[in-house]
Structures are given as structure tokens and as C-alpha cells.
Design a protein around this motif. Structure first.
Motif, PDB file in Angstrom:
ATOM      1  N   GLU A   3       0.793  -1.210   0.255  1.00  0.00           N
ATOM      2  CA  GLU A   3      -0.045  -0.016  -0.101  1.00  0.00           C
ATOM      3  C   GLU A   3       0.719   1.091  -0.175  1.00  0.00           C
ATOM      4  OE1 GLU A   3      -3.908  -2.212   2.469  1.00  0.00           O
ATOM      5  OE2 GLU A   3      -2.937  -0.102   3.092  1.00  0.00           O
ATOM      6  N   VAL A   4       0.525   1.905  -0.856  1.00  0.00           N
ATOM      7  CA  VAL A   4       1.302   3.421  -1.055  1.00  0.00           C
ATOM      8  C   VAL A   4       0.518   4.577  -0.720  1.00  0.00           C
ATOM      9  CG1 VAL A   4       2.583   4.923  -2.533  1.00  0.00           C
ATOM     10  CG2 VAL A   4       2.830   2.257  -2.928  1.00  0.00           C
ATOM     11  N   THR A   5       0.982   5.649   0.072  1.00  0.00           N
ATOM     12  CA  THR A   5       0.147   6.543   0.428  1.00  0.00           C
ATOM     13  C   THR A   5       0.796   7.686   0.265  1.00  0.00           C
ATOM     14  OG1 THR A   5      -0.887   5.192   2.406  1.00  0.00           O
ATOM     15  CG2 THR A   5      -1.100   7.509   2.567  1.00  0.00           C
ATOM     16  N   ASN A  32      12.519  -0.718  -6.881  1.00  0.00           N
ATOM     17  CA  ASN A  32      12.831   0.779  -6.833  1.00  0.00           C
ATOM     18  C   ASN A  32      11.458   1.620  -6.640  1.00  0.00           C
ATOM     19  OD1 ASN A  32      11.406   0.772  -9.347  1.00  0.00           O
ATOM     20  ND2 ASN A  32      13.489   0.095 -10.267  1.00  0.00           N
ATOM     21  N   LEU A  33      11.525   2.805  -6.684  1.00  0.00           N
ATOM     22  CA  LEU A  33      10.450   3.844  -6.506  1.00  0.00           C
ATOM     23  C   LEU A  33      10.565   4.883  -7.686  1.00  0.00           C
ATOM     24  CD1 LEU A  33       9.148   5.232  -3.101  1.00  0.00           C
ATOM     25  CD2 LEU A  33       9.665   6.785  -4.974  1.00  0.00           C
ATOM     26  N   GLN A  34       9.364   5.250  -8.254  1.00  0.00           N
ATOM     27  CA  GLN A  34       9.571   6.018  -9.248  1.00  0.00           C
ATOM     28  C   GLN A  34       8.349   7.262  -8.953  1.00  0.00           C
ATOM     29  OE1 GLN A  34       8.749   3.888 -13.034  1.00  0.00           O
ATOM     30  NE2 GLN A  34       9.180   5.609 -14.452  1.00  0.00           N
ATOM     31  N   VAL A  92       5.818   2.448  -6.277  1.00  0.00           N
ATOM     32  CA  VAL A  92       6.676   1.340  -5.974  1.00  0.00           C
ATOM     33  C   VAL A  92       6.876   0.184  -6.897  1.00  0.00           C
ATOM     34  CG1 VAL A  92       6.950   2.363  -3.473  1.00  0.00           C
ATOM     35  CG2 VAL A  92       5.562   0.275  -4.330  1.00  0.00           C
ATOM     36  N   ILE A  93       8.054  -0.129  -7.066  1.00  0.00           N
ATOM     37  CA  ILE A  93       8.216  -1.343  -8.049  1.00  0.00           C
ATOM     38  C   ILE A  93       8.853  -2.455  -7.381  1.00  0.00           C
ATOM     39  CG2 ILE A  93       9.192  -2.328 -10.143  1.00  0.00           C
ATOM     40  CD1 ILE A  93       9.273   0.507 -10.898  1.00  0.00           C
ATOM     41  N   LEU A  99       3.659  -2.492 -10.157  1.00  0.00           N
ATOM     42  CA  LEU A  99       3.825  -1.152  -9.963  1.00  0.00           C
ATOM     43  C   LEU A  99       2.638  -0.670  -9.100  1.00  0.00           C
ATOM     44  CD1 LEU A  99       5.908   1.124 -10.683  1.00  0.00           C
ATOM     45  CD2 LEU A  99       4.540   1.704 -12.549  1.00  0.00           C
ATOM     46  N   THR A 100       2.771  -0.286  -7.964  1.00  0.00           N
ATOM     47  CA  THR A 100       1.873   0.160  -7.017  1.00  0.00           C
ATOM     48  C   THR A 100       1.904   1.588  -6.544  1.00  0.00           C
ATOM     49  OG1 THR A 100       1.449  -2.072  -6.038  1.00  0.00           O
ATOM     50  CG2 THR A 100       0.528  -0.061  -4.878  1.00  0.00           C
ATOM     51  N   PHE A 101       0.772   2.311  -7.008  1.00  0.00           N
ATOM     52  CA  PHE A 101       0.630   3.764  -7.063  1.00  0.00           C
ATOM     53  C   PHE A 101       0.152   4.482  -5.945  1.00  0.00           C
ATOM     54  CE2 PHE A 101       2.012   5.643 -11.226  1.00  0.00           C
ATOM     55  CZ  PHE A 101       1.931   4.351 -12.007  1.00  0.00           C
ATOM     56  N   GLY A 102       0.559   5.439  -5.350  1.00  0.00           N
ATOM     57  CA  GLY A 102      -0.264   6.409  -4.375  1.00  0.00           C
ATOM     58  C   GLY A 102      -1.443   6.950  -4.986  1.00  0.00           C
TER      59      GLY A 102
END
Lengths: 111, 113
Positions: A3-5, A32-34, A92-93, A99-102
Motif C-alpha cells: 500500500e502506498v500513501t 525501486n521507486l518512481q 513502488v516497483i 507497480l503500486t501507485f499512491g
């Protein structure tokens, strides 16, 4: 499950201010993080990619940091301009390039 | 070098109609993805293709099918559109599957009445 916030959800600043956008994630096992920028009605433009082994990346007035152990990333924008107004998304990958988005931070920079 | 292109840009369907969204990339990338973006839900992965000839389900695959036609093209099909599929659809590609930068197309805005 990852989970991305992103906090804040919206931000309004006067031109020239330095600002920080926050991103947090629950599972630290990331590749990684994009960071992306999205203008209204448009697609996503990649801004910065931070590898899991890196602590920060810089591109022009943008600086992104990553702290995997605490599950946090920040995007620092120096000397903000009205043209920076957009929605900023972190993703975040992890787990085979999932790829999970906030939810994004909607930024308004006022002249 | 156009990057990732998508067609159409806009589409309105009636419930039950079918359509195919097209995506092509000219960066010689191996992996391609389909996402949908909904207010309050962010972007969610529908399907992805690690390489030519392979496809896998993402987070929200129900109601969709995909075809990796060749290395350049990855299509998304709605066999019987539902109002819940009203969304903005984005295609993306990356050089490899694991842990590399993804590049996104401009999106297709789909409305199902």
C-alpha cells in the motif's frame, strides 16, 4: 499487499517556495521507486527513478530521497514555479515489476 | 521516436458493446502493461506482458482480455462493456520486467453508458 500513501493530497504554495511531497509504503521489499508528474487530462511523465540501493536522485530542481527501512520517500521541489502545478504520483516497483501507485498530491503553485 | 502511443484517445460505448484499445511502443521494450485510473482509486494494473508471447493478470483483470500481438503492440479488449469500466486507460512499457523505469502513453478516456 503493498500500500502506498501520499500526503498531503493537495497543496497550494506561492511561487518561489521550496516544498516537500511525501510518499510512504508498507512493504520495504521494493526494487525501486518512481516519481511521476501528471497534468490534467494527460498521461504520466516519469520524473525520477530511485533504485532500492540508492538513497537519492536529483534532476534539476527536483530531488527525491528513499529510506527503505522506514518505508518513506520524499520529493523536494526547489524554487517552485507556476509551471510545476500538476499532480505528483509516486509508485513502488516490487514483486516482479508490479507497480503500486499512491493516490497523488495535487500541487498548485500561485504566481 | 513517439514513445508509447494509444488509440483511440476518447471512446463512448453502450453497455454490452465490445471494443479494443490499441497500444504500441517504439522503444524496443520487452515488457508492456495496461492500467486503469479511477478517481479515489489511483492507477491499478489490469494485465501485463513480460515479453512477446506472454501475458499475466494484474490486480483488476476481470472483464478484460489482452493480446501481445508482437514486441511493439499490446491490445486490451473489453468483450461486454459495463459502466464500472468507465475509466482512463493507460498503456506503459519498460525495457525489462523487473525493477526498471516504466514509460506511459497519453491514455484513453472510456465512458460506458
Amino acid at each position: 499487499k503493498q500500500e502506498v500513501t501520499q500526503i498531503p493530497a493537495a497543496l497550494s504554495v506561492p511561487e518561489g517556495e521550496n516544498l516537500v511531497l511525501n510518499c510512504s509504503f508498507t512493504d520495504s521489499a521494493i526494487y525501486n521507486l518512481q516519481w511521476f508528474r501528471q497534468d490534467p487530462g494527460k498521461g504520466l511523465t516519469s520524473l525520477l527513478l530511485i533504485q532500492s540501493s540508492q538513497r537519492e536522485q536529483t534532476s534539476g530542481r527536483l530531488n527525491a530521497s528513499l529510506d527503505k527501512s522506514s518505508g518513506r520517500s520524499t520529493l523536494y521541489i526547489a524554487a517552485s514555479q507556476p509551471g510545476d502545478s500538476a499532480t505528483y504520483l509516486c509508485a513502488v516497483i516490487w514483486a516482479g515489476n508490479m507497480l503500486t501507485f499512491g493516490g497523488g498530491t495535487r500541487l498548485m503553485v500561485k504566481p | 521516436n513517439a514513445g508509447v502511443t494509444q488509440t483511440p484517445k476518447f471512446q463512448v460505448l453502450k453497455t454490452g458493446q465490445s471494443m479494443t484499445l490499441q497500444c504500441a511502443q517504439d522503444m524496443n521494450h520487452n515488457s508492456m502493461y495496461w492500467y486503469r485510473q479511477d478517481p479515489g482509486m489511483g492507477l491499478r494494473l489490469i494485465y501485463y506482458s513480460a515479453s512477446e508471447g506472454t501475458t499475466d493478470k494484474g490486480e483488476v483483470p476481470n472483464g478484460y482480455n489482452v493480446s501481445r500481438l508482437n514486441k511493439r503492440e499490446f491490445s486490451l479488449r473489453l468483450e461486454s462493456a459495463a459502466p464500472s469500466q468507465t475509466s482512463v486507460y493507460f498503456c506503459a512499457s519498460s525495457e525489462l520486467l523487473a525493477g526498471v523505469e516504466q514509460f506511459f502513453g497519453p491514455g484513453t478516456r472510456l465512458t460506458v453508458l
